[in-house]
Motif scaffolding. Structure first.
Motif, mmCIF file in Angstrom:
data_model
loop_
_atom_site.group_PDB
_atom_site.id
_atom_site.type_symbol
_atom_site.label_atom_id
_atom_site.label_comp_id
_atom_site.label_asym_id
_atom_site.label_seq_id
_atom_site.Cartn_x
_atom_site.Cartn_y
_atom_site.Cartn_z
ATOM 1 N N LEU A 88 0.928 -0.669 -0.052
ATOM 2 C CA LEU A 88 -0.019 -0.044 -0.280
ATOM 3 C C LEU A 88 0.727 0.983 0.193
ATOM 4 O O LEU A 88 0.572 2.104 -0.583
ATOM 5 N N LEU A 89 1.722 0.731 0.361
ATOM 6 C CA LEU A 89 2.821 2.430 0.352
ATOM 7 C C LEU A 89 3.952 2.971 -0.979
ATOM 8 O O LEU A 89 4.311 3.808 -0.814
ATOM 9 N N ARG A 133 0.090 -2.542 -7.679
ATOM 10 C CA ARG A 133 -0.263 -2.800 -5.966
ATOM 11 C C ARG A 133 -1.180 -4.828 -5.670
ATOM 12 O O ARG A 133 -0.363 -5.026 -4.836
ATOM 13 N N LEU B 139 -3.252 8.746 6.885
ATOM 14 C CA LEU B 139 -2.177 7.838 6.498
ATOM 15 C C LEU B 139 -1.353 7.504 5.565
ATOM 16 O O LEU B 139 -2.476 7.499 4.496
ATOM 17 N N PRO B 140 -0.631 7.494 5.479
ATOM 18 C CA PRO B 140 0.056 7.648 3.429
ATOM 19 C C PRO B 140 -0.211 5.540 3.132
ATOM 20 O O PRO B 140 -0.118 5.866 1.936
ATOM 21 N N ILE B 141 -0.564 4.869 3.804
ATOM 22 C CA ILE B 141 -1.039 3.872 3.384
ATOM 23 C C ILE B 141 -2.932 4.309 2.697
ATOM 24 O O ILE B 141 -3.130 3.361 1.254
ATOM 25 N N TYR B 142 -3.193 5.522 2.860
ATOM 26 C CA TYR B 142 -4.571 5.622 2.115
ATOM 27 C C TYR B 142 -4.180 6.452 1.189
ATOM 28 O O TYR B 142 -4.442 7.700 1.483
ATOM 29 N N ARG B 143 -4.572 6.155 -0.055
ATOM 30 C CA ARG B 143 -4.203 6.611 -1.502
ATOM 31 C C ARG B 143 -5.538 5.648 -2.199
ATOM 32 O O ARG B 143 -5.429 4.959 -2.827
ATOM 33 N N GLN B 260 -10.262 -0.557 1.522
ATOM 34 C CA GLN B 260 -8.726 -0.111 0.834
ATOM 35 C C GLN B 260 -7.600 -1.563 1.435
ATOM 36 O O GLN B 260 -6.904 -1.365 1.102
ATOM 37 N N TRP B 282 -4.258 10.806 1.886
ATOM 38 C CA TRP B 282 -3.460 11.150 2.151
ATOM 39 C C TRP B 282 -2.571 12.136 1.934
ATOM 40 O O TRP B 282 -2.299 13.675 2.293
#
Lengths: 534, 345
Positions: A88-89, A133, B139-143, B260, B282
């Motif tokens: 995800l990152l 992803r 949080l950067p996991i949320y895109r 997500q 994010w």
């Protein structure tokens, strides 16, 4: 990799087994043989030994994602899975790769443990750059060894069997043991040259019906053969051309699970298939099923458990003799051959004794010993019967002892599944202990559709509290719960565990104060043989 | 100079203008950013909101609520401050609140997103000195992926269900998300039915000139209707209720930003989870903070602590601001719309 990632997504996003099988079948019919072999390898839970340190993986993931380590940890905590957190990152990919799964695995994944950390990092960064992803998620999971997607071994087998147009038993057998994922392996898996599988293949099991009325209705007692109804795992022991296989009723090859039975089986004459029950056995006594269950639950069988829970195969029928299928011969005749074979084999294969009774009454008295003997009751089999396929009426009867019953109060309810998905059908029942109702058993079955709807309405109107999907309801409804067996249990709040609980009757006549107490149920325990497992 | 906004037990309060922004208790004077229940509490003496949001707000607060309106961007003087409302891109009639006194500007974002949404005006960037931002997905996991991709996924799920001759039940927020879904899905696939709570809001959206496909109120469908091949949009509160039984066999899906995460998808007792949110992800949060020119950032509801820490480490003066807003709820509850199913069943 793209196709395999799509397969993963497909398996992951559906809860329907039919759809999962369809996805896998589709994948297998389009994939290269060697890719298919690797897919089966991973889907059946196999994995290479540890490839990389997960702290390294975290660090490099955070670095490529350009987030500080503390924030990476926050994310990890929120997601709960390292492979997914990194997927995800990471920034979006710069290029797409069409490299097939087996190449990713053999040329990159398996290379990882041989590289120094700097080269590992380079390899990872380079692979991430080429993946979207979902590909990254799958790839990372292969690396961390956490590759699990909701598909059981049985479903994997079913999908391969459907794709190859072969019986699942053949596929199950061919997947046993250790094998190297390769095109040859996959082609061998789906080939119609079934010589090898023939040697191990079991017969479909004959199943019994519960006896509803009294045994007198069956006629003359002399026409019937009575045996104990063993409480273990129904199994078939097959030996052909020196090849031994032990099958469970779920068509699972369990030879490896019972190392003490295989040597005994290898002393059987060639060309036999024996039907029987695997039970836990010590001294001259069958042990409670719960002990066997503990053993089945183990991934690896240590010395200790093999000593504390030894097993025996109790033989009760012979389906193949001297390489010939004798299922059409009468039971009495099959039994004669069986007795001869078993008398010449080691102790861990025992004959299921025939219980004599001069009359049905006398036999009924015998049956009363069932609980002391750790058996479920008796089996009544017509001496003239052939060995049926599946549940054939009128030849085999289960004559079980009457279940225990307890009056308990409905305290929690949860939505059911499938057809009952919008109804509260999964119930937890409580019994009295020190003035409070303690949870004692869960039950799902036994009510009519009409009653279910009525209870469903009650649950909706009488919810005190909700914990996620569970509703705590006002204690008001009393049910008679029937169950087969009772054991001490450390895992249950009430300290006891019951087997096969079900709702026997809705006791609308009973106020909750008259429900049973933990003490009265513990009294039942004292009549049970001791469970020396704890 | 004292702060333009402070927190009181009733909510965010502007002493110089003697009004609250999205108070969670009844107050004499309330400016409302949008009509979701955690931002619009009933009982205040007077409300001020943007004209486009007035009707939605009034259905939420009840007909007796006194609601005054302004246009987007129209400055009004309240006490010692000048107030204007600017599109937040969250739902129809959602606003950011800009408050100015003697050249100092504060902005309260309310809930916002910068992604495309055909059912409301796009987010407008407002420059300020102090920004009060939400952090629901901080949080950067949320895109977020592009919404069109999510709609394509939903359409394909619907098509698959249609060819399997079963219904598709889509659970979502009834205000905002539901209408955004309706505007984005491919209405040519089959009939679209809506739960009563959603159908009422659809009408208000249409009255405000938002283009939505034709929808049928479930309660208007005859008892014999076959729902196979159609899609039903329902509030999350309808999950697991007997109301669903009429649809026969169906596949269910849940639409939310939380989808997500795989674990969140799997915990839902639904067949599918689609990622679509009416909140900023994010990168969008950071982009808005950056381009707003704010030196000071106060972070409310969401991942407050990591967001504050990240901002402080990267040159902002940031602090948490405690509020009772809840952002996008992660579970079944959507209390203010939970009632209407009774009239349907």
């Amino acid at each position: 990799m793209k196709q395999f990632a799509a397969l993963y997504a497909c398996l992951d996003e559906t809860t329907k087994t039919g759809r999962k099988v369809e996805c896998l079948r589709e994948y297998l019919s389009h994939a290269d043989s060697v890719d298919a072999a690797w897919a089966i390898y991973f889907l059946s839970g196999r994995k290479p030994k540890r490839l990389i340190r997960s702290t390294d993986l975290s660090q490099w993931g955070a670095e490529v994602a350009a987030v500080p380590m503390w924030l990476f940890e926050e994310c990890h905590e929120s997601v709960g899975d390292l492979a997914e957190t990194i997927a995800l990152l990471l920034p979006d990919p710069t290029i797409a790769s069409h490299m097939p799964l087996h190449q990713w695995v053999t040329e990159k994944l398996l290379l990882l443990p041989k590289l120094d950390p700097t080269s590992q990092k380079e390899l990872l960064i380079d692979s991430w750059r080429q993946m979207d992803r979902i590909e990254r998620l799958v790839w990372n999971k292969l690396i961390t060894g956490a590759f699990r997607v909701g598909i059981s071994q049985a479903l994997v087998i079913r999908a391969i069997a459907e794709m190859a147009n072969l019986p699942p038993a053949v596929i199950a057998h061919r997947l046993m043991g250790t094998w190297e994922p390769s095109a040859e392996f996959f082609n061998g898996l789906i080939t119609h040259e079934i010589e090898d599988a023939d040697l191990t293949r079991p017969y479909p099991f004959c199943l019994a019906h519960p006896l509803q009325g009294s045994p007198e209705e069956l006629g003359e007692i002399d026409d019937w053969l009575a045996e104990w109804k063993w409480d273990g795992i129904r199994a078939q022991m097959v030996r052909r051309k020196g090849v031994i296989s032990i099958w469970s009723r779920g068509e699972e090859l369990v030879t490896d699970r019972f190392p003490e039975l295989a040597p005994a089986a290898s002393e059987l004459p060639d060309g036999v298939a024996i039907d029987g029950e695997i039970v836990a056995w010590k001294g001259d006594q069958v042990l409670p099923f719960s002990l066997l269950q503990q053993r089945i639950g183990r991934k690896t069988l240590g010395k200790k458990i093999l000593e504390s829970v030894p097993v025996r195969f109790i033989a009760f029928d012979l389906l193949e003799y001297e390489g010939v299928d004798i299922r059409e011969r009468p039971l009495a005749e099959r039994r004669l051959h069986l007795e001869k074979i078993v008398s010449e084999s080691p102790d861990s294969i025992t004959l299921s004794s025939v219980e004599q009774g001069g009359s049905w009454n006398e036999l009924a008295l015998r049956r009363e010993e069932s609980r002391q003997r750790n058996v479920e009751g008796m089996m009544l089999k017509s001496r003239q019967s052939t060995y049926g396929v599946g549940r054939v009426t009128g030849i085999w009867w289960k004559w079980k002892i009457n279940p225990y019953t307890v009056d308990a109060v409905l305290i929690y309810a949860q939505l059911g599944h499938g057809r009952r998905a919008s109804l509260y059908t999964d119930y937890t029942f409580g019994i009295w202990h020190e003035g409070k109702l303690v949870p004692f058993a869960k039950a799902y079955s036994g009510l009519t559709d009409e009653e279910i709807r009525e209870v469903d309405r009650f649950v909706r109107q009488n919810t005190i509290e909700r914990f996620g999907p569970v509703r705590h309801v006002r204690p008001e409804l009393v049910f008679e719960i029937a169950f087969e067996n009772i054991q001490l249990s450390k895992r249950h709040k009430s300290g006891i565990a019951v087997r096969f609980p079900r709702m026997q009757r809705w006791r609308k006549d009973k106020p909750i104060g008259e429900a049973d107490s933990l003490e009265s149920i513990r009294a039942l325990l004292e009549r049970e043989p001791a469970d020396d497992s704890s | 100079m004292p702060d333009l906004l402070v927190t009181t037990p009733s909510g965010l309060y502007c002493p110089s203008g003697d009004f609250h922004v999205d108070p969670w208790r009844a107050v004499p004077s309330a400016i409302i950013t949008h009509a979701h229940s955690d931002h619009a509490t009933a009982g205040s003496a007077r409300y001020l909101t943007v004209d486009e949001g007035a009707k939605v707000l009034s259905t939420r607060l009840g007909p007796e609520a006194l609601i005054q309106t302004v246009r987007y961007g129209e400055p009004i003087r309240i006490g010692d401050v000048t107030v204007s409302l600017h599109p937040a891109g969250h739902i129809l009639g959602s606003s950011q609140v800009r408050i100015e006194r003697g050249g100092e500007v504060w902005v309260v974002t309310g809930d916002y997103k910068t992604a495309h949404d055909a059912t409301c005006r796009p987010f407008e960037l407002v420059r300020c000195h102090t920004l009060i931002t939400e952090s629901t997905f901080g949080l950067p996991i949320y895109r977020w992926q592009h919404p069109s991709k999510t709609f394509a996924e939903i359409n394909s799920w619907w098509e698959t269900n249609k060819s399997a001759k079963i219904a598709s039940v889509l659970f979502s927020y009834s205000l905002g998300k539901a209408q955004r879904l309706l505007s984005g899905i491919d209405a040519s696939i089959g009939p679209i039915y809506c739960h009563g709570a959603i159908e009422r809001l659809n009408q208000i959206y249409r009255d405000n000139g938002v283009l939505l496909p034709e929808t049928i109120y479930v309660g208007d469908a005859s008892r014999k209707t076959s729902f196979a091949g159609s899609i039903i949009v329902a509030p999350t509160s309808a999950r697991g209720t007997p109301w669903l039984r009429r649809f026969g066999e169906f596949s269910s899906a849940y639409v939310s930003g939380w989808m997500q995460i795989r674990g969140a998808r799997r915990r839902r007792a639904v067949d599918r989870g689609f990622t679509l949110s009416d909140h900023a992800d994010w990168p969008a949060l950071l982009d808005v903070i950056q381009t707003s020119g704010a030196e000071r950032v106060l972070v409310t509801h969401g991942f407050v602590d990591p967001m504050v820490r990240w901002l402080n480490e990267n040159g902002w003066q940031a602090a948490p601001l405690h509020t009772e807003f809840r952002g996008e709820l992660d579970e079944t509850s959507e209390p203010s719309t939970a009632n209407p199913e009774g009239s349907d069943s």
